[in-house]
Design a protein around this motif. Structure first.
Motif, PDB file in Angstrom:
ATOM      1  N   ALA A   1      11.502   5.031   9.684  1.00 22.80           N
ATOM      2  CA  ALA A   1      11.408   6.088   9.132  1.00 22.80           C
ATOM      3  C   ALA A   1      12.996   6.272   8.671  1.00 22.80           C
ATOM      4  CB  ALA A   1      11.098   7.219   9.748  1.00 22.80           C
ATOM      5  N   ASP A   2      13.674   5.870   9.562  1.00 20.30           N
ATOM      6  CA  ASP A   2      15.325   5.889   9.407  1.00 20.30           C
ATOM      7  C   ASP A   2      15.485   4.591   8.996  1.00 20.30           C
ATOM      8  OD1 ASP A   2      18.034   5.951   9.502  1.00 20.30           O
ATOM      9  OD2 ASP A   2      18.205   6.724  11.441  1.00 20.30           O
ATOM     10  N   HIS A   3      15.979   4.315   7.455  1.00 21.18           N
ATOM     11  CA  HIS A   3      16.287   2.912   7.190  1.00 21.18           C
ATOM     12  C   HIS A   3      17.483   2.209   7.665  1.00 21.18           C
ATOM     13  CE1 HIS A   3      14.291   0.448   4.331  1.00 21.18           C
ATOM     14  NE2 HIS A   3      15.590   0.115   3.782  1.00 21.18           N
ATOM     15  N   SER A   4      18.430   2.997   8.358  1.00 15.93           N
ATOM     16  CA  SER A   4      19.444   2.380   9.056  1.00 15.93           C
ATOM     17  C   SER A   4      19.116   1.810  10.296  1.00 15.93           C
ATOM     18  CB  SER A   4      20.505   3.743   9.236  1.00 15.93           C
ATOM     19  OG  SER A   4      20.047   4.484  10.296  1.00 15.93           O
ATOM     20  N   ILE A   5      17.975   1.888  10.844  1.00 10.76           N
ATOM     21  CA  ILE A   5      17.576   1.086  11.976  1.00 10.76           C
ATOM     22  C   ILE A   5      16.891   0.118  11.708  1.00 10.76           C
ATOM     23  CG2 ILE A   5      16.135   1.419  13.934  1.00 10.76           C
ATOM     24  CD1 ILE A   5      16.333   4.384  13.787  1.00 10.76           C
ATOM     25  N   MET A   6      17.276  -1.235  12.334  1.00 12.92           N
ATOM     26  CA  MET A   6      16.662  -2.536  12.025  1.00 12.92           C
ATOM     27  C   MET A   6      15.601  -2.474  13.152  1.00 12.92           C
ATOM     28  SD  MET A   6      18.270  -4.531  10.150  1.00 12.92           S
ATOM     29  CE  MET A   6      17.905  -6.279  10.812  1.00 12.92           C
ATOM     30  N   PRO A   7      14.379  -3.084  12.306  1.00 14.52           N
ATOM     31  CA  PRO A   7      13.113  -3.154  12.924  1.00 14.52           C
ATOM     32  C   PRO A   7      13.095  -4.428  14.011  1.00 14.52           C
ATOM     33  CG  PRO A   7      12.966  -4.100  10.964  1.00 14.52           C
ATOM     34  CD  PRO A   7      14.210  -3.258  10.801  1.00 14.52           C
ATOM     35  N   THR A   8      12.372  -4.326  14.985  1.00 18.88           N
ATOM     36  CA  THR A   8      12.455  -5.411  15.953  1.00 18.88           C
ATOM     37  C   THR A   8      11.314  -6.308  15.491  1.00 18.88           C
ATOM     38  OG1 THR A   8      12.975  -3.942  17.792  1.00 18.88           O
ATOM     39  CG2 THR A   8      11.904  -5.839  18.396  1.00 18.88           C
TER      40      THR A   8
ATOM     41  N   GLN B   1       0.682  -1.248   0.142  1.00 14.26           N
ATOM     42  CA  GLN B   1       0.016  -0.056   0.086  1.00 14.26           C
ATOM     43  C   GLN B   1       0.762   1.318   0.021  1.00 14.26           C
ATOM     44  OE1 GLN B   1      -2.516  -0.427   3.314  1.00 14.26           O
ATOM     45  NE2 GLN B   1      -3.976  -2.038   2.268  1.00 14.26           N
ATOM     46  N   GLN B   2       1.778   1.398  -1.018  1.00 20.64           N
ATOM     47  CA  GLN B   2       2.786   2.262  -0.903  1.00 20.64           C
ATOM     48  C   GLN B   2       3.627   2.762   0.066  1.00 20.64           C
ATOM     49  OE1 GLN B   2       0.337   5.715  -2.432  1.00 20.64           O
ATOM     50  NE2 GLN B   2       0.159   4.603  -4.612  1.00 20.64           N
ATOM     51  N   THR B   3       3.673   1.673   0.974  1.00 15.06           N
ATOM     52  CA  THR B   3       4.662   2.076   2.174  1.00 15.06           C
ATOM     53  C   THR B   3       5.857   0.969   2.037  1.00 15.06           C
ATOM     54  OG1 THR B   3       2.710   2.646   3.563  1.00 15.06           O
ATOM     55  CG2 THR B   3       4.773   2.139   4.535  1.00 15.06           C
ATOM     56  N   ALA B   4       7.210   1.445   2.292  1.00 22.32           N
ATOM     57  CA  ALA B   4       8.163   0.718   2.060  1.00 22.32           C
ATOM     58  C   ALA B   4       8.373  -0.120   3.436  1.00 22.32           C
ATOM     59  CB  ALA B   4       9.310   1.543   1.920  1.00 22.32           C
ATOM     60  N   GLY B   5       9.045  -1.543   3.320  1.00 24.18           N
ATOM     61  CA  GLY B   5       9.179  -2.491   4.432  1.00 24.18           C
ATOM     62  C   GLY B   5      10.098  -3.631   4.033  1.00 24.18           C
ATOM     63  N   TYR B   6       9.763  -4.629   4.859  1.00 23.82           N
ATOM     64  CA  TYR B   6      10.513  -5.650   4.535  1.00 23.82           C
ATOM     65  C   TYR B   6       9.423  -6.889   4.637  1.00 23.82           C
ATOM     66  CZ  TYR B   6      14.195  -2.828   6.543  1.00 23.82           C
ATOM     67  OH  TYR B   6      15.046  -1.805   6.827  1.00 23.82           O
ATOM     68  N   HIS B   7      10.075  -8.267   4.104  1.00 24.44           N
ATOM     69  CA  HIS B   7       9.350  -9.436   4.266  1.00 24.44           C
ATOM     70  C   HIS B   7      10.177 -10.118   5.205  1.00 24.44           C
ATOM     71  CE1 HIS B   7       6.361 -10.219   0.869  1.00 24.44           C
ATOM     72  NE2 HIS B   7       6.332  -9.066   1.641  1.00 24.44           N
ATOM     73  N   VAL B   8       9.668 -10.969   6.266  1.00 28.69           N
ATOM     74  CA  VAL B   8      10.231 -11.478   7.270  1.00 28.69           C
ATOM     75  C   VAL B   8      10.545 -12.974   6.991  1.00 28.69           C
ATOM     76  CG1 VAL B   8      10.479 -12.261   9.732  1.00 28.69           C
ATOM     77  CG2 VAL B   8       9.465  -9.996   9.054  1.00 28.69           C
ATOM     78  N   ILE B   9      11.711 -13.428   6.740  1.00 32.61           N
ATOM     79  CA  ILE B   9      11.961 -14.661   6.196  1.00 32.61           C
ATOM     80  C   ILE B   9      12.805 -15.602   7.338  1.00 32.61           C
ATOM     81  CG2 ILE B   9      12.973 -16.359   4.357  1.00 32.61           C
ATOM     82  CD1 ILE B   9      11.122 -14.115   3.493  1.00 32.61           C
ATOM     83  N   THR B  10      11.902 -16.440   7.880  1.00 35.91           N
ATOM     84  CA  THR B  10      12.496 -17.410   9.084  1.00 35.91           C
ATOM     85  C   THR B  10      12.599 -18.609   8.603  1.00 35.91           C
ATOM     86  OG1 THR B  10      11.185 -15.781  10.453  1.00 35.91           O
ATOM     87  CG2 THR B  10      12.111 -17.707  11.457  1.00 35.91           C
ATOM     88  N   PRO B  11      13.657 -19.456   9.123  1.00 35.57           N
ATOM     89  CA  PRO B  11      13.955 -20.736   8.799  1.00 35.57           C
ATOM     90  C   PRO B  11      13.011 -21.579   9.852  1.00 35.57           C
ATOM     91  CG  PRO B  11      15.941 -19.982   9.779  1.00 35.57           C
ATOM     92  CD  PRO B  11      15.035 -18.642   9.546  1.00 35.57           C
ATOM     93  N   LEU B  12      12.407 -22.688   9.456  1.00 38.04           N
ATOM     94  CA  LEU B  12      11.528 -23.416  10.446  1.00 38.04           C
ATOM     95  C   LEU B  12      12.083 -24.780  10.497  1.00 38.04           C
ATOM     96  CD1 LEU B  12       8.764 -23.678  11.965  1.00 38.04           C
ATOM     97  CD2 LEU B  12       8.242 -24.943  10.135  1.00 38.04           C
ATOM     98  N   ARG B  13      12.753 -25.379  11.795  1.00 40.35           N
ATOM     99  CA  ARG B  13      13.218 -26.780  11.684  1.00 40.35           C
ATOM    100  C   ARG B  13      12.185 -27.627  12.093  1.00 40.35           C
ATOM    101  NH1 ARG B  13      14.253 -29.952  15.925  1.00 40.35           N
ATOM    102  NH2 ARG B  13      14.353 -28.282  17.498  1.00 40.35           N
ATOM    103  N   THR B  14      11.838 -28.560  10.879  1.00 41.22           N
ATOM    104  CA  THR B  14      10.680 -29.498  11.027  1.00 41.22           C
ATOM    105  C   THR B  14      10.724 -30.135  12.261  1.00 41.22           C
ATOM    106  OG1 THR B  14      10.460 -29.538   8.731  1.00 41.22           O
ATOM    107  CG2 THR B  14       9.446 -31.242   9.960  1.00 41.22           C
ATOM    108  N   GLU B  15       9.524 -30.215  12.841  1.00 36.43           N
ATOM    109  CA  GLU B  15       9.605 -31.186  14.226  1.00 36.43           C
ATOM    110  C   GLU B  15      10.083 -32.626  13.977  1.00 36.43           C
ATOM    111  OE1 GLU B  15       6.843 -30.436  18.015  1.00 36.43           O
ATOM    112  OE2 GLU B  15       5.872 -31.864  16.682  1.00 36.43           O
ATOM    113  N   GLY B  16      11.014 -33.164  14.836  1.00 38.80           N
ATOM    114  CA  GLY B  16      11.241 -34.466  14.651  1.00 38.80           C
ATOM    115  C   GLY B  16      12.310 -34.837  13.729  1.00 38.80           C
ATOM    116  N   SER B  17      12.772 -33.796  13.198  1.00 39.69           N
ATOM    117  CA  SER B  17      13.896 -34.168  12.139  1.00 39.69           C
ATOM    118  C   SER B  17      14.969 -32.752  11.999  1.00 39.69           C
ATOM    119  CB  SER B  17      13.344 -34.153  10.618  1.00 39.69           C
ATOM    120  OG  SER B  17      12.788 -32.889  10.297  1.00 39.69           O
TER     121      SER B  17
END
Length: 242
Positions: free
Chosen positions: A123-130, A92-108
């Motif tokens: 607003a400050d792109h040098s700051i990492m979002p939490t 929606q015309q707002t800059a951001g990130y996609h959060v890509i997280t690895p998932l370890r499959t249960e039992g393997s």
């Protein structure tokens, strides 16, 4: 003799140039049309597979095309240490990130990347979002997506060491950067999944299909216009020489 050669060049050179350009424009139009058709094929495949019930993923994915857009459901634990933020994502015309997280499959020891969705950039792109990532087991439901293997890299190549923000989801680079094997496809989290997701307004493969069709018609129009101009000019020249 020289006059005849000059007349021959005057007649043949424009015709050869016109033929070459018309063929080139048509081929460019076909190329754009094929890209549109390929996107429509993927869109049809996605629409069909989203209607299917999710299946369990057991073992490594060998046939990528057979699993593309398949809905799956897996249980496992997120590994935030090797989580990345995919930069230059717009919602929606707002800059951001996609959060890509690895998932370890249960039992393997098998891992698969999960795209948990979009978050806004500070607003400050040098700051990492939490980014909050739960440690408890998660039931992940979504469909499998194959990231493109061709992309443009802005700026210098990434330096050695782990990088938290990536401009492109380079699966080969990711596989080289982590100490575990990872599946070649990425899970795009379902909009209604409770597995710690964010904004999940996933792009459709056919979103830019109209653009490719527009380019195709444009190239076909160039070919037709050039051919008409050549024929009109040729008839005029023939009329003057009579």
């Amino acid at each position: 003799m020289r006059a005849d050669l000059s007349l021959l060049r005057t007649r043949w050179l424009p015709m050869v140039a016109t033929i070459v350009l018309v063929i080139l424009f048509i081929r460019l139009g076909l190329w754009q049309q094929q890209k549109a058709e390929a996107k429509q094929t993927l869109q049809t495949q996605l629409d069909q597979r989203l209607q299917q019930a999710p299946v369990a993923l057991r073992g490594p994915i060998i046939d990528v095309d057979a699993w593309r857009y398949r809905r799956i459901q897996i249980r496992g634990h997120y590994e935030p240490r090797y989580q990345i933020l995919l930069d230059n994502q717009v919602h929606q015309q707002t800059a951001g990130y996609h959060v890509i997280t690895p998932l370890r499959t249960e039992g393997s020891e098998a891992y698969i990347l999960v795209d948990r969705g979009w978050i806004p950039a500070p607003a400050d792109h040098s700051i990492m979002p939490t980014v909050a990532t739960p440690t408890a087991a998660q039931v992940v439901t979504g469909y499998l997506w194959l990231p493109p293997d061709k992309f443009f890299m802005l700026g210098d190549p990434p330096s050695e060491g782990w990088q938290a923000v990536w401009q492109n989801l380079d699966m080969q680079r990711y596989a080289r950067s982590v100490p575990f094997a990872v599946q070649p496809l990425v899970v795009r989290l379902d909009p209604h999944s409770a597995a710690a997701g964010f904004v999940r307004d996933w792009p459709r493969p056919a979103e830019r299909m109209e653009m490719h069709l527009g380019y195709a018609y444009q190239w076909y129009g160039f070919a037709a216009t050039l051919l008409v101009i050549y024929l009109v000019l040729s008839f005029r020249k023939d009329g003057k020489t009579k």
